[in-house]
Design a protein around this motif. Sequence first.
Motif, PDB file in Angstrom:
ATOM      1  N   LEU A  28      28.666  25.517  65.280  1.00 44.31           N
ATOM      2  CA  LEU A  28      29.581  26.085  64.296  1.00 44.31           C
ATOM      3  C   LEU A  28      28.825  26.912  63.265  1.00 44.31           C
ATOM      4  CD1 LEU A  28      32.450  26.277  63.163  1.00 44.31           C
ATOM      5  CD2 LEU A  28      32.017  24.153  61.913  1.00 44.31           C
ATOM      6  N   GLU A  29      27.738  26.374  62.781  1.00 50.30           N
ATOM      7  CA  GLU A  29      26.947  27.096  61.785  1.00 50.30           C
ATOM      8  C   GLU A  29      26.348  28.373  62.370  1.00 50.30           C
ATOM      9  OE1 GLU A  29      24.173  24.135  60.592  1.00 50.30           O
ATOM     10  OE2 GLU A  29      25.575  23.127  59.216  1.00 50.30           O
ATOM     11  N   THR A  30      25.956  28.323  63.653  1.00 49.56           N
ATOM     12  CA  THR A  30      25.422  29.513  64.314  1.00 49.56           C
ATOM     13  C   THR A  30      26.481  30.597  64.435  1.00 49.56           C
ATOM     14  OG1 THR A  30      23.866  28.171  65.600  1.00 49.56           O
ATOM     15  CG2 THR A  30      24.325  30.387  66.410  1.00 49.56           C
ATOM     16  N   GLU A  31      27.696  30.210  64.814  1.00 45.93           N
ATOM     17  CA  GLU A  31      28.796  31.178  64.937  1.00 45.93           C
ATOM     18  C   GLU A  31      29.135  31.800  63.586  1.00 45.93           C
ATOM     19  OE1 GLU A  31      30.359  32.236  67.830  1.00 45.93           O
ATOM     20  OE2 GLU A  31      28.632  31.169  68.663  1.00 45.93           O
ATOM     21  N   LEU A  32      29.092  31.002  62.543  1.00 47.23           N
ATOM     22  CA  LEU A  32      29.378  31.524  61.209  1.00 47.23           C
ATOM     23  C   LEU A  32      28.275  32.481  60.758  1.00 47.23           C
ATOM     24  CD1 LEU A  32      30.730  28.327  59.412  1.00 47.23           C
ATOM     25  CD2 LEU A  32      32.039  30.317  60.145  1.00 47.23           C
ATOM     26  N   ASP A  33      27.023  32.182  61.131  1.00 47.26           N
ATOM     27  CA  ASP A  33      25.918  33.085  60.805  1.00 47.26           C
ATOM     28  C   ASP A  33      26.100  34.443  61.471  1.00 47.26           C
ATOM     29  OD1 ASP A  33      24.677  31.227  59.195  1.00 47.26           O
ATOM     30  OD2 ASP A  33      23.339  30.477  60.775  1.00 47.26           O
ATOM     31  N   LYS A  34      26.626  34.432  62.708  1.00 47.81           N
ATOM     32  CA  LYS A  34      26.882  35.704  63.408  1.00 47.81           C
ATOM     33  C   LYS A  34      27.909  36.541  62.654  1.00 47.81           C
ATOM     34  CE  LYS A  34      26.010  33.883  68.080  1.00 47.81           C
ATOM     35  NZ  LYS A  34      26.648  33.607  69.407  1.00 47.81           N
ATOM     36  N   MET A  35      28.875  35.860  62.028  1.00 46.74           N
ATOM     37  CA  MET A  35      29.925  36.565  61.275  1.00 46.74           C
ATOM     38  C   MET A  35      29.473  36.934  59.867  1.00 46.74           C
ATOM     39  SD  MET A  35      33.252  34.274  62.264  1.00 46.74           S
ATOM     40  CE  MET A  35      33.694  33.924  63.970  1.00 46.74           C
ATOM     41  N   GLY A  36      28.374  36.330  59.431  1.00 50.92           N
ATOM     42  CA  GLY A  36      27.883  36.612  58.094  1.00 50.92           C
ATOM     43  C   GLY A  36      28.638  35.903  56.999  1.00 50.92           C
ATOM     44  N   VAL A  37      29.180  34.716  57.289  1.00 48.91           N
ATOM     45  CA  VAL A  37      29.927  33.957  56.281  1.00 48.91           C
ATOM     46  C   VAL A  37      29.378  32.530  56.243  1.00 48.91           C
ATOM     47  CG1 VAL A  37      32.010  35.329  56.550  1.00 48.91           C
ATOM     48  CG2 VAL A  37      31.710  33.267  57.928  1.00 48.91           C
TER      49      VAL A  37
ATOM     50  N   MET B  75      38.573  23.420  57.206  1.00 56.31           N
ATOM     51  CA  MET B  75      39.755  23.482  56.357  1.00 56.31           C
ATOM     52  C   MET B  75      39.313  23.361  54.902  1.00 56.31           C
ATOM     53  SD  MET B  75      43.195  21.112  56.445  1.00 56.31           S
ATOM     54  CE  MET B  75      43.517  21.542  58.162  1.00 56.31           C
ATOM     55  N   ASP B  76      39.707  24.361  54.107  1.00 60.35           N
ATOM     56  CA  ASP B  76      39.355  24.375  52.685  1.00 60.35           C
ATOM     57  C   ASP B  76      37.848  24.251  52.476  1.00 60.35           C
ATOM     58  OD1 ASP B  76      41.998  24.632  51.843  1.00 60.35           O
ATOM     59  OD2 ASP B  76      42.309  22.464  51.920  1.00 60.35           O
ATOM     60  N   GLY B  77      37.070  24.924  53.327  1.00 62.14           N
ATOM     61  CA  GLY B  77      35.623  24.927  53.166  1.00 62.14           C
ATOM     62  C   GLY B  77      34.919  23.668  53.613  1.00 62.14           C
ATOM     63  N   GLU B  78      35.638  22.755  54.265  1.00 66.50           N
ATOM     64  CA  GLU B  78      35.067  21.499  54.736  1.00 66.50           C
ATOM     65  C   GLU B  78      35.146  21.433  56.261  1.00 66.50           C
ATOM     66  OE1 GLU B  78      33.585  19.234  52.917  1.00 66.50           O
ATOM     67  OE2 GLU B  78      34.031  20.133  50.957  1.00 66.50           O
ATOM     68  N   ILE B  79      34.082  20.923  56.884  1.00 66.89           N
ATOM     69  CA  ILE B  79      34.058  20.779  58.339  1.00 66.89           C
ATOM     70  C   ILE B  79      34.906  19.583  58.750  1.00 66.89           C
ATOM     71  CG2 ILE B  79      32.613  20.326  60.367  1.00 66.89           C
ATOM     72  CD1 ILE B  79      30.326  21.697  58.962  1.00 66.89           C
ATOM     73  N   MET B  80      35.794  19.785  59.719  1.00 66.95           N
ATOM     74  CA  MET B  80      36.609  18.705  60.272  1.00 66.95           C
ATOM     75  C   MET B  80      35.887  18.206  61.522  1.00 66.95           C
ATOM     76  SD  MET B  80      38.892  19.074  57.981  1.00 66.95           S
ATOM     77  CE  MET B  80      40.188  17.970  58.495  1.00 66.95           C
ATOM     78  N   HIS B  81      35.148  17.114  61.391  1.00 68.79           N
ATOM     79  CA  HIS B  81      34.237  16.679  62.445  1.00 68.79           C
ATOM     80  C   HIS B  81      34.960  16.208  63.709  1.00 68.79           C
ATOM     81  CE1 HIS B  81      30.571  17.035  60.060  1.00 68.79           C
ATOM     82  NE2 HIS B  81      31.269  16.557  59.023  1.00 68.79           N
ATOM     83  N   GLU B  82      36.092  15.527  63.561  1.00 75.45           N
ATOM     84  CA  GLU B  82      36.794  15.028  64.755  1.00 75.45           C
ATOM     85  C   GLU B  82      37.337  16.165  65.619  1.00 75.45           C
ATOM     86  OE1 GLU B  82      40.476  11.998  65.935  1.00 75.45           O
ATOM     87  OE2 GLU B  82      39.612  11.976  63.921  1.00 75.45           O
ATOM     88  N   PRO B  83      38.076  17.139  65.028  1.00 78.74           N
ATOM     89  CA  PRO B  83      38.514  18.279  65.857  1.00 78.74           C
ATOM     90  C   PRO B  83      37.350  19.069  66.433  1.00 78.74           C
ATOM     91  CG  PRO B  83      39.764  18.176  63.813  1.00 78.74           C
ATOM     92  CD  PRO B  83      38.645  17.200  63.680  1.00 78.74           C
ATOM     93  N   LEU B  84      36.264  19.187  65.669  1.00 78.65           N
ATOM     94  CA  LEU B  84      35.091  19.912  66.171  1.00 78.65           C
ATOM     95  C   LEU B  84      34.535  19.223  67.404  1.00 78.65           C
ATOM     96  CD1 LEU B  84      33.001  22.164  65.826  1.00 78.65           C
ATOM     97  CD2 LEU B  84      31.723  20.644  64.300  1.00 78.65           C
ATOM     98  N   SER B  85      34.472  17.899  67.366  1.00 81.70           N
ATOM     99  CA  SER B  85      33.995  17.144  68.523  1.00 81.70           C
ATOM    100  C   SER B  85      34.970  17.283  69.690  1.00 81.70           C
ATOM    101  CB  SER B  85      33.830  15.671  68.140  1.00 81.70           C
ATOM    102  OG  SER B  85      33.431  14.899  69.254  1.00 81.70           O
ATOM    103  N   SER B  86      36.279  17.286  69.403  1.00 77.62           N
ATOM    104  CA  SER B  86      37.283  17.431  70.467  1.00 77.62           C
ATOM    105  C   SER B  86      37.189  18.788  71.151  1.00 77.62           C
ATOM    106  CB  SER B  86      38.691  17.239  69.887  1.00 77.62           C
ATOM    107  OG  SER B  86      38.841  15.948  69.342  1.00 77.62           O
ATOM    108  N   SER B  87      36.726  19.795  70.413  1.00 77.18           N
ATOM    109  CA  SER B  87      36.595  21.134  71.007  1.00 77.18           C
ATOM    110  C   SER B  87      35.356  21.250  71.886  1.00 77.18           C
ATOM    111  CB  SER B  87      36.528  22.193  69.896  1.00 77.18           C
ATOM    112  OG  SER B  87      35.303  22.096  69.175  1.00 77.18           O
ATOM    113  N   GLY B  88      34.499  20.204  71.854  1.00 75.63           N
ATOM    114  CA  GLY B  88      33.300  20.209  72.689  1.00 75.63           C
ATOM    115  C   GLY B  88      32.121  20.931  72.068  1.00 75.63           C
TER     116      GLY B  88
END
Length: 286
Positions: free
Chosen positions: A194-203, A175-188
């Motif tokens: 996350l950084e790997t997925e963003l690298d695949k998208m090129g962003v 959100m707003d360029g910041e990682i939300m660590h708690e929701p990220l952990s809840s998603s498993g």
Amino acid sequence: MPDWLSIAIRSLVLLIALFFFTKWLGKKQISQLSYFEYINGITIGSIAAEISTGLDRHVSHGLIGMGVWFAIPFIMGFISLNSKIVRDFAEGKGTVFIQDGKVMEDNLKKEKYTIDELLAKLRNKNVFQVADVEFAVLETDGSLSVLLKKENQPVTAKVLNLAVAPIKEPQTVIMDGEIMHEPLSSSGHSQNWLETELDKMGVSIENVFLGQVDSYGQLTVDLFDDKIKVPSPQEKPLLLATIKKCQADLELFALQTNNQSAKEMYQKNSEKLQAVLNKVAPYLKS
């Protein structure tokens, strides 16, 4: 003390008091108002406005008055939780406007509603013909609940006996360029994922306005720069295509071989893979 400063201080004190009074009454106070809550809201606001500008009145008197008006609906709400009789008296009951496809004219008059007002409420529910309605009731908060006749209800997957993928709430991981660590952990998932997925998208994370992970682990992002196009997730379509290709290859092997035992093996496994494909296709297509 100057009058303007006294009014400013009074207004600030009463604003804070109103905020906490409303918060203690609960979210219902700002959404579905009963008769008591409607009267209470108007009166407390009037008291606060009168005390904030009435320099000849003491602020404590206003707070006492607001406290009394706060206590009445608070107590009534508490009693209503355990008594349907009190709840019906304080909040009222729904009024049936349409039953078995017929308009209840007497109930319309009782609630002082015209047929035009009923039609307008039906249109707000995307219903333009009274004949399409089986049942409609005016709720205590003034909204109209509508049950369409069976033949006019939208077709669902359950009616068609179709298997559909279950859906869970998405997790907002950026959100707003910041990682939300708690929701990220809840998603498993981890930050490395996350950084790997963003690298695949090129962003990069800094360029992401909003990033969400669905219940299937797919990441979707919305960037600050709307001109940049981000590819949609391809994990599920690729998996579906791979399974289809394997099933088609098994059928092809069965047709090409002259060995009867091998042909039977290919056909048997092709049928098994087709059965798996039938089960997972609804999940991978959604």
